[in-house]
Design a protein around this motif. Structure first.
Motif, PDB file in Angstrom:
ATOM      1  N   ASN A 460      29.787  41.317  45.354  1.00 42.01           N
ATOM      2  CA  ASN A 460      30.929  41.655  46.655  1.00 42.01           C
ATOM      3  C   ASN A 460      31.903  40.177  46.657  1.00 42.01           C
ATOM      4  N   TRP A 461      33.013  40.299  46.507  1.00 43.66           N
ATOM      5  CA  TRP A 461      33.965  39.013  46.675  1.00 43.66           C
ATOM      6  C   TRP A 461      33.588  38.522  47.928  1.00 43.66           C
ATOM      7  N   ALA A 462      33.705  37.240  47.899  1.00 43.37           N
ATOM      8  CA  ALA A 462      33.669  36.345  49.183  1.00 43.37           C
ATOM      9  C   ALA A 462      34.687  35.267  48.957  1.00 43.37           C
ATOM     10  N   GLU A 463      35.165  34.541  49.913  1.00 47.22           N
ATOM     11  CA  GLU A 463      36.213  33.675  49.793  1.00 47.22           C
ATOM     12  C   GLU A 463      35.982  32.514  49.120  1.00 47.22           C
ATOM     13  N   ASP A 464      34.549  32.052  48.907  1.00 44.19           N
ATOM     14  CA  ASP A 464      34.276  30.927  48.219  1.00 44.19           C
ATOM     15  C   ASP A 464      34.356  31.249  46.787  1.00 44.19           C
ATOM     16  N   GLN A 465      34.841  32.511  46.475  1.00 41.54           N
ATOM     17  CA  GLN A 465      34.942  32.874  45.027  1.00 41.54           C
ATOM     18  C   GLN A 465      36.329  32.187  44.169  1.00 41.54           C
ATOM     19  N   ARG A 466      37.224  32.039  45.278  1.00 37.97           N
ATOM     20  CA  ARG A 466      38.558  31.433  45.010  1.00 37.97           C
ATOM     21  C   ARG A 466      38.091  30.103  44.041  1.00 37.97           C
ATOM     22  N   GLY A 467      37.077  29.469  44.259  1.00 38.59           N
ATOM     23  CA  GLY A 467      36.899  28.352  43.476  1.00 38.59           C
ATOM     24  C   GLY A 467      36.710  28.550  42.114  1.00 38.59           C
ATOM     25  N   SER A 468      36.503  29.635  41.597  1.00 41.25           N
ATOM     26  CA  SER A 468      36.334  30.079  40.230  1.00 41.25           C
ATOM     27  C   SER A 468      37.532  30.519  39.663  1.00 41.25           C
ATOM     28  N   TYR A 469      38.631  30.621  40.535  1.00 39.90           N
ATOM     29  CA  TYR A 469      39.910  31.363  39.957  1.00 39.90           C
ATOM     30  C   TYR A 469      40.363  30.522  38.707  1.00 39.90           C
ATOM     31  N   ASN A 470      41.092  31.078  37.968  1.00 38.00           N
ATOM     32  CA  ASN A 470      41.848  30.233  36.833  1.00 38.00           C
ATOM     33  C   ASN A 470      43.332  30.205  37.380  1.00 38.00           C
ATOM     34  N   ARG A 471      43.622  28.993  37.604  1.00 32.54           N
ATOM     35  CA  ARG A 471      44.903  28.723  38.340  1.00 32.54           C
ATOM     36  C   ARG A 471      45.919  28.094  37.238  1.00 32.54           C
ATOM     37  N   TRP A 472      45.563  28.067  36.017  1.00 33.91           N
ATOM     38  CA  TRP A 472      46.333  27.391  34.966  1.00 33.91           C
ATOM     39  C   TRP A 472      47.067  28.464  34.066  1.00 33.91           C
ATOM     40  N   ASP A 473      46.182  29.174  33.277  1.00 30.69           N
ATOM     41  CA  ASP A 473      46.568  30.152  32.080  1.00 30.69           C
ATOM     42  C   ASP A 473      46.198  31.150  32.332  1.00 30.69           C
ATOM     43  N   GLY A 474      45.851  31.974  33.578  1.00 25.82           N
ATOM     44  CA  GLY A 474      45.484  33.521  33.778  1.00 25.82           C
ATOM     45  C   GLY A 474      46.784  34.322  32.853  1.00 25.82           C
ATOM     46  N   ILE A 475      46.127  35.419  32.150  1.00 25.09           N
ATOM     47  CA  ILE A 475      47.024  36.279  31.653  1.00 25.09           C
ATOM     48  C   ILE A 475      47.911  36.972  32.746  1.00 25.09           C
ATOM     49  N   SER A 476      49.161  37.256  32.404  1.00 23.38           N
ATOM     50  CA  SER A 476      50.035  37.984  32.999  1.00 23.38           C
ATOM     51  C   SER A 476      50.197  39.462  32.324  1.00 23.38           C
ATOM     52  N   ARG A 477      49.876  40.351  33.160  1.00 18.63           N
ATOM     53  CA  ARG A 477      49.844  41.742  32.617  1.00 18.63           C
ATOM     54  C   ARG A 477      50.003  42.705  33.890  1.00 18.63           C
ATOM     55  N   SER A 478      50.068  44.178  33.381  1.00 15.66           N
ATOM     56  CA  SER A 478      50.221  45.083  34.395  1.00 15.66           C
ATOM     57  C   SER A 478      49.084  46.012  34.800  1.00 15.66           C
ATOM     58  N   THR A 479      47.995  46.074  33.849  1.00 15.92           N
ATOM     59  CA  THR A 479      46.773  46.734  34.036  1.00 15.92           C
ATOM     60  C   THR A 479      45.626  45.899  33.769  1.00 15.92           C
ATOM     61  N   THR A 480      44.757  46.035  34.872  1.00 18.73           N
ATOM     62  CA  THR A 480      43.376  45.196  34.678  1.00 18.73           C
ATOM     63  C   THR A 480      42.213  46.132  35.050  1.00 18.73           C
ATOM     64  N   GLN A 481      41.019  46.100  34.371  1.00 20.82           N
ATOM     65  CA  GLN A 481      39.917  46.582  34.643  1.00 20.82           C
ATOM     66  C   GLN A 481      39.134  45.898  35.759  1.00 20.82           C
ATOM     67  N   VAL A 482      38.345  46.822  36.476  1.00 18.54           N
ATOM     68  CA  VAL A 482      37.604  46.238  37.499  1.00 18.54           C
ATOM     69  C   VAL A 482      36.034  46.897  37.221  1.00 18.54           C
ATOM     70  N   TYR A 483      35.142  46.096  36.664  1.00 15.26           N
ATOM     71  CA  TYR A 483      33.655  46.578  36.448  1.00 15.26           C
ATOM     72  C   TYR A 483      32.924  47.137  37.701  1.00 15.26           C
ATOM     73  N   PRO A 484      32.185  48.086  37.344  1.00 20.58           N
ATOM     74  CA  PRO A 484      31.308  48.593  38.439  1.00 20.58           C
ATOM     75  C   PRO A 484      30.513  47.475  38.972  1.00 20.58           C
ATOM     76  N   GLY A 485      30.385  47.444  40.378  1.00 21.30           N
ATOM     77  CA  GLY A 485      29.655  46.575  41.048  1.00 21.30           C
ATOM     78  C   GLY A 485      30.368  45.121  41.066  1.00 21.30           C
ATOM     79  N   ALA A 486      31.515  45.080  41.049  1.00 19.40           N
ATOM     80  CA  ALA A 486      32.149  43.801  40.397  1.00 19.40           C
ATOM     81  C   ALA A 486      33.595  43.862  41.245  1.00 19.40           C
ATOM     82  N   TRP A 487      34.347  42.536  41.129  1.00 18.77           N
ATOM     83  CA  TRP A 487      35.669  42.599  41.349  1.00 18.77           C
ATOM     84  C   TRP A 487      36.533  41.906  40.613  1.00 18.77           C
ATOM     85  N   THR A 488      37.775  41.989  40.757  1.00 18.79           N
ATOM     86  CA  THR A 488      38.873  41.377  40.070  1.00 18.79           C
ATOM     87  C   THR A 488      39.900  40.798  40.915  1.00 18.79           C
TER      88      THR A 488
END
Length: 576
Positions: A460-488
């Motif tokens: 489950n996503w929690a606010e402290d997960q923001r520390g793992s974000y890619n803030r430099w070169d994350g891909i820009s796109r229009s469709t993303t997958q979300v794995y079961p039991g996971a978050w995107t």
């Protein structure tokens, strides 16, 4: 007599216009050896490629020769300030059987690999899709040597029943079950296994020349199955996805989720003692029935000396290493030194330094019953299509069509049906966390935008997960997958006014209610940031009587364009 092209040069100094005419019709095919009804475009399955250049004005005249209403959606094309052309029920009234409707939009500041498809009532499960390529303007370099050729590959799971039969099953509370197979370019598998593949199936063959490098664009146009794509003995160099150039990395195989598009460079540098397998097989599934969910084509060198034989190149074993696919997804990064549609590097947009103005945690859960029907939900709301397009209702002051109270989090309320939209802030920067508490992979898509995919993780996503974000070169796109039991986590710069569809790309979940719309309006009435409704707008619901059917409905796209140009010339002459 002047041609349309000549008239365009005379009267129109702006961006060039390209025209296409597409006819949706039924055809009979047997891709898995069982005759069934499919949807063809211009008598082709898959349909023809639409190839345009950045900033072109695009005119597509669509004829609906099906026995039910239809619309075409342009998966990933952003249509700046022009959601009137988006081709879903929240933006367009259906094209009735036997009628046509002409889409007009600009591919403003875009490049890349996309596809179109029929968006209503599971029609994509029967076909009706084709490629939509936006090529660079000549002055903008591509970040790799010019390939020797361009190859389109459509992969997708397939059922031996037509889309109306699948629709009836879902309406009756049944689930999809295991697909009957996987198609590659509308054809069934090469008979690599005499037990799993019956004789007599027509399989896809792609011919290439030795020593040459091809750009291979792969689209997962299937119903609900994520697929692993690979070519025997040929590494895949990833270079682009859905309009963004990527850091160029080599993969032996690659997971492509429902609704996604990727470009790979593949060099034909093998000794062609035999043909090579092209494989698309189901991933992150388990059970013996899934073994048949494998598409197989043939890569054939022009100096061929033998036929393909032996076992298929192995795919990943996700049963023991479930993080493999997620790690691969996180390895896809933006090529910050490449120019995109404009002559400046893609990396010049520093999204990581923008303050987030709004936040939504959108949760998907297993199917549940609402009012006796099996439904899918986002934040406990199962979407019910509006009685008329959203902006059409606004401009005609029709009340009660929708509400702008889509909740920012899952609430304690009971699951319900509703037409509830995200009331998004124009020019805001929104963060959306997609939490998948279901047992299957979900793909999510936002029309009108590319978003930055900044993070993924299990649990489950929690606010402290923001520390793992890619803030430099994350891909820009229009469709993303979300794995079961996971978050995107995705972040979106909301600069494109209109009503934009946000949906599950899994056709069953979309049909069962897993969607909403982002309503993005400029509060400054004097600032024109959204196009007016087109002259050929169709009406439905309470406004249906306003439709004016006339002989002009039979004009082709070229004829309609010619009338427009002649009118412009007449005005110019009269004002001299």
């Amino acid at each position: 007599m002047m041609t349309v092209a000549m008239l365009l040069r005379v009267c129109c100094a702006g961006d060039p216009t390209v025209t296409h005419e597409l006819r949706l019709s039924y055809a009979t095919a047997a891709p898995m050896g069982v005759p069934q009804q499919v949807i063809a475009v211009n008598n082709k399955f898959p349909g023809p490629t639409i190839n345009v250049t950045t900033n072109n004005q695009v005119v597509v005249n669509v004829w609906n020769n099906l026995d039910e209403g239809a619309l075409l959606n342009w998966n990933g094309i952003q249509m700046r300030t022009n959601s009137w052309q988006d081709g879903v029920l929240g933006t367009n009234c259906p094209i009735p059987p036997g009628k046509n409707w002409t889409y007009r939009f600009q591919v403003k500041d875009q490049i890349g690999s996309f596809f179109y498809f029929p968006s209503l009532g599971l029609q994509r499960a029967a076909g009706g899709f084709g490629s939509f390529i936006v090529t660079n303007r000549p002055l903008i370099p591509i970040p790799f040597p010019m390939p020797d050729g361009d190859i389109e590959i459509f992969i997708g799971d397939w059922y031996n029943q037509n889309h109306t039969s699948i629709r009836r099953d879902l309406d009756a509370g049944k689930t999809l079950g295991v697909p009957d197979g996987v198609l590659i370019n509308g054809k069934g598998p090469y008979r690599y296994n005499q037990t799993l593949v019956p004789a007599g199936i027509q399989f896809p063959t792609i011919r290439v020349d030795p020593g040459k490098t091809y750009r291979i664009r792969v689209h997962n146009v299937g119903i609900s199955t994520s697929l692993n794509f690979r070519i025997q003995n040929h590494p895949l160099k990833l270079v682009e996805t859905e309009g963004s150039y990527t850091q160029q990395q080599i993969y032996n195989d690659f997971d492509i989720h429902v609704g996604q598009s990727y470009s790979f460079l593949v060099t034909m540098d093998q000794n062609a003692t035999s043909e090579f397998y092209i494989v698309a097989s189901a991933v992150l599934v388990d059970g013996p029935l899934w073994e048949r969910v494998t598409g197989v084509g043939i890569l054939q060198y022009s100096n061929l000396r033998g036929s393909a034989s032996g076992p298929l190149p192995p795919g990943p074993d996700d049963r023991w290493y479930k993080s493999r696919s997620m790690n691969q997804a996180l390895s896809v990064r933006t090529n910050g030194s490449a120019s995109g549609a404009r002559p400046n590097p893609q990396g010049s947009f520093r999204y990581g330094q923008i303050n987030v103005t709004d936040f939504y945690l959108i949760e998907s859960r297993p199917l549940l019953k609402i009012n006796g029907s099996l439904r899918s939900t986002l934040n406990n709301i199962s979407f019910r299509n509006p009685s008329m397009p959203i902006r059409l209702a606004d401009l005609n002051k029709v009340k009660g069509v929708y509400k702008t109270d889509f909740p920012s989090h899952t609430t304690g309320r009971q699951p319900s049906l509703g037409v509830q939209l995200v009331n998004a802030t124009y020019k805001g920067f929104i963060e959306v966390v997609l939490q998948n508490n279901d047992t299957a992979i979900h793909s999510f898509h936002l029309d009108g935008y590319s978003f930055f995919m900044v993070g993924m993780g299990y649990g489950n996503w929690a606010e402290d997960q923001r520390g793992s974000y890619n803030r430099w070169d994350g891909i820009s796109r229009s469709t993303t997958q979300v794995y079961p039991g996971a978050w995107t986590a995705i972040q979106i710069s909301l600069d494109n006014a209109g009503a934009w569809n946000f949906r599950s790309q899994n056709l069953d979940r979309w049909y069962q209610g897993e969607e909403t719309y982002f309503l993005i309006l400029n509060p400054e009435k004097t600032n024109k940031t959204e196009m007016s409704p087109p002259e050929n707008v169709r009406y439905c619901g309470a406004l249906e009587s306003r439709n004016q059917e006339s002989s002009s409905a039979g004009f082709s796209a070229h004829a309609e364009l010619l009338v427009t140009i002649l009118a412009a010339l007449l005005v110019a002459i009269l004002t001299l």
